[in-house]
Write a protein that holds these residues in place. Structure first.
Motif, PDB file in Angstrom:
ATOM      1  N   ASN A  27       0.813  -1.222   0.000  1.00  0.00           N
ATOM      2  CA  ASN A  27       0.000   0.000   0.000  1.00  0.00           C
ATOM      3  C   ASN A  27       0.844   1.268   0.000  1.00  0.00           C
ATOM      4  OD1 ASN A  27      -2.573  -1.173  -0.053  1.00  0.00           O
ATOM      5  ND2 ASN A  27      -2.491  -1.575   2.126  1.00  0.00           N
ATOM      6  N   GLN A  28       2.139   1.132  -0.251  1.00  0.00           N
ATOM      7  CA  GLN A  28       3.002   2.310  -0.318  1.00  0.00           C
ATOM      8  C   GLN A  28       2.591   3.177  -1.506  1.00  0.00           C
ATOM      9  OE1 GLN A  28       5.407   3.193   1.877  1.00  0.00           O
ATOM     10  NE2 GLN A  28       4.960   1.381   3.099  1.00  0.00           N
ATOM     11  N   SER A  29       2.797   4.450  -1.374  1.00  0.00           N
ATOM     12  CA  SER A  29       2.445   5.407  -2.415  1.00  0.00           C
ATOM     13  C   SER A  29       3.376   5.280  -3.611  1.00  0.00           C
ATOM     14  CB  SER A  29       2.533   6.821  -1.841  1.00  0.00           C
ATOM     15  OG  SER A  29       2.360   7.771  -2.856  1.00  0.00           O
ATOM     16  N   MET A  30       2.812   5.392  -4.792  1.00  0.00           N
ATOM     17  CA  MET A  30       3.615   5.356  -6.006  1.00  0.00           C
ATOM     18  C   MET A  30       3.848   6.764  -6.557  1.00  0.00           C
ATOM     19  SD  MET A  30       4.291   2.217  -6.341  1.00  0.00           S
ATOM     20  CE  MET A  30       4.867   1.943  -7.986  1.00  0.00           C
ATOM     21  N   LYS A  31       2.804   7.599  -6.559  1.00  0.00           N
ATOM     22  CA  LYS A  31       2.938   8.900  -7.212  1.00  0.00           C
ATOM     23  C   LYS A  31       2.561  10.095  -6.350  1.00  0.00           C
ATOM     24  CE  LYS A  31       2.245   7.167 -11.865  1.00  0.00           C
ATOM     25  NZ  LYS A  31       1.503   7.279 -13.098  1.00  0.00           N
ATOM     26  N   TYR A  32       1.628   9.930  -5.414  1.00  0.00           N
ATOM     27  CA  TYR A  32       1.134  11.063  -4.636  1.00  0.00           C
ATOM     28  C   TYR A  32       1.123  10.735  -3.148  1.00  0.00           C
ATOM     29  CZ  TYR A  32      -0.483  12.888  -9.083  1.00  0.00           C
ATOM     30  OH  TYR A  32      -0.543  13.353 -10.369  1.00  0.00           O
ATOM     31  N   ASP A  33       1.335  11.773  -2.347  1.00  0.00           N
ATOM     32  CA  ASP A  33       1.279  11.635  -0.894  1.00  0.00           C
ATOM     33  C   ASP A  33       0.398  12.724  -0.309  1.00  0.00           C
ATOM     34  OD1 ASP A  33       3.056   9.456  -0.305  1.00  0.00           O
ATOM     35  OD2 ASP A  33       4.750  10.765  -0.745  1.00  0.00           O
ATOM     36  N   LEU A  34      -0.261  12.387   0.800  1.00  0.00           N
ATOM     37  CA  LEU A  34      -0.893  13.388   1.643  1.00  0.00           C
ATOM     38  C   LEU A  34       0.236  13.866   2.553  1.00  0.00           C
ATOM     39  CD1 LEU A  34      -4.183  13.119   3.646  1.00  0.00           C
ATOM     40  CD2 LEU A  34      -2.086  13.873   4.733  1.00  0.00           C
ATOM     41  N   THR A  44      -2.253   8.302  -0.362  1.00  0.00           N
ATOM     42  CA  THR A  44      -3.631   8.808  -0.393  1.00  0.00           C
ATOM     43  C   THR A  44      -4.688   7.701  -0.427  1.00  0.00           C
ATOM     44  OG1 THR A  44      -3.467   9.088  -2.797  1.00  0.00           O
ATOM     45  CG2 THR A  44      -2.971  11.009  -1.433  1.00  0.00           C
ATOM     46  N   LYS A  45      -4.488   6.706  -1.268  1.00  0.00           N
ATOM     47  CA  LYS A  45      -5.496   5.641  -1.372  1.00  0.00           C
ATOM     48  C   LYS A  45      -5.607   4.857  -0.065  1.00  0.00           C
ATOM     49  CE  LYS A  45      -5.014   3.151  -5.139  1.00  0.00           C
ATOM     50  NZ  LYS A  45      -4.648   2.541  -6.429  1.00  0.00           N
ATOM     51  N   TYR A  46      -4.468   4.630   0.593  1.00  0.00           N
ATOM     52  CA  TYR A  46      -4.492   3.884   1.847  1.00  0.00           C
ATOM     53  C   TYR A  46      -5.148   4.705   2.955  1.00  0.00           C
ATOM     54  CZ  TYR A  46      -3.013   0.738   5.557  1.00  0.00           C
ATOM     55  OH  TYR A  46      -3.003  -0.136   6.627  1.00  0.00           O
ATOM     56  N   VAL A  47      -4.922   6.010   2.977  1.00  0.00           N
ATOM     57  CA  VAL A  47      -5.564   6.876   3.968  1.00  0.00           C
ATOM     58  C   VAL A  47      -7.082   6.769   3.843  1.00  0.00           C
ATOM     59  CG1 VAL A  47      -5.983   9.277   4.659  1.00  0.00           C
ATOM     60  CG2 VAL A  47      -3.652   8.501   4.199  1.00  0.00           C
ATOM     61  N   VAL A  48      -7.592   6.846   2.616  1.00  0.00           N
ATOM     62  CA  VAL A  48      -9.041   6.758   2.402  1.00  0.00           C
ATOM     63  C   VAL A  48      -9.554   5.377   2.799  1.00  0.00           C
ATOM     64  CG1 VAL A  48     -10.858   6.810   0.641  1.00  0.00           C
ATOM     65  CG2 VAL A  48      -9.084   8.568   0.650  1.00  0.00           C
ATOM     66  N   SER A  61      -8.907  -1.986   2.484  1.00  0.00           N
ATOM     67  CA  SER A  61      -8.494  -2.417   1.153  1.00  0.00           C
ATOM     68  C   SER A  61      -8.526  -1.230   0.199  1.00  0.00           C
ATOM     69  CB  SER A  61      -9.427  -3.514   0.635  1.00  0.00           C
ATOM     70  OG  SER A  61      -9.111  -3.811  -0.713  1.00  0.00           O
ATOM     71  N   THR A  62      -7.495  -1.126  -0.630  1.00  0.00           N
ATOM     72  CA  THR A  62      -7.466  -0.070  -1.637  1.00  0.00           C
ATOM     73  C   THR A  62      -8.049  -0.545  -2.970  1.00  0.00           C
ATOM     74  OG1 THR A  62      -5.206  -0.661  -2.263  1.00  0.00           O
ATOM     75  CG2 THR A  62      -5.463   1.084  -0.610  1.00  0.00           C
ATOM     76  N   GLU A  63      -8.521  -1.792  -3.014  1.00  0.00           N
ATOM     77  CA  GLU A  63      -9.172  -2.302  -4.224  1.00  0.00           C
ATOM     78  C   GLU A  63     -10.381  -1.422  -4.545  1.00  0.00           C
ATOM     79  OE1 GLU A  63      -8.490  -4.975  -6.365  1.00  0.00           O
ATOM     80  OE2 GLU A  63      -6.572  -4.963  -5.300  1.00  0.00           O
TER      81      GLU A  63
END
Length: 142
Positions: A27-34, A44-48, A61-63
């Motif tokens: 779940n590590q960020s690839m392109k963007y971070d909060l 970002t996706k994991y935060v949500v 889950s980030t699915e």
């Protein structure tokens, strides 16, 4: 994608949860971070996904979470989102070409089209370094 019943407090709780439990490697960020006020970075996706878990009891889950939706949602709630700045080194000599970006190969030189050169210089055989001057403008001859 809508994120039902998630508010700013759920997002703040998600950041605390992540601080306490870490971020799974997948779940590590690839392109963007909060980015928080104190400079901490969160994917970002994991935060949500964590905020959804805390607000609605769903599995973390980030699915099905689209990055664009997650970034827009977090921005709407007042959070700072930044693109990651990855730096790579490309060394071209008379005898070799090497890169710290394993995706770059001589078979696909177009990879370089996606990067902005930050520091370009030529080093002569005697060790003298000649820096590239970005301010020079080449005028077309018409």
């Amino acid at each position: 994608m809508a994120f039902p019943n998630i508010n700013r407090q759920h997002i703040l709780d998600a950041l605390r949860y992540i601080d306490e439990n870490g971020i799974p490697s997948h779940n590590q960020s690839m392109k963007y971070d909060l980015i928080t006020d104190d400079g901490k970075k969160y994917p970002t996706k994991y935060v949500v996904a964590v905020a959804d878990h805390l607000a609605n009891g769903t599995e973390i889950s980030t699915e099905g979470v689209h990055g664009t939706d997650a970034r827009s949602f977090l921005k709407k709630h007042g959070f700072c989102i930044e693109a990651k700045q990855e730096r790579y080194e490309l060394i071209v000599t008379a005898n070799d070409v090497s890169s710290t970006d394993e995706r770059f190969t001589m078979d696909d030189l177009t990879m370089g089209d996606h990067y902005k050169p930050l520091d370009v210089f030529f080093q002569k055989a005697n060790g003298e370094i000649i820096k590239r001057n970005y301010s020079l403008q080449i005028k077309s001859q018409g």
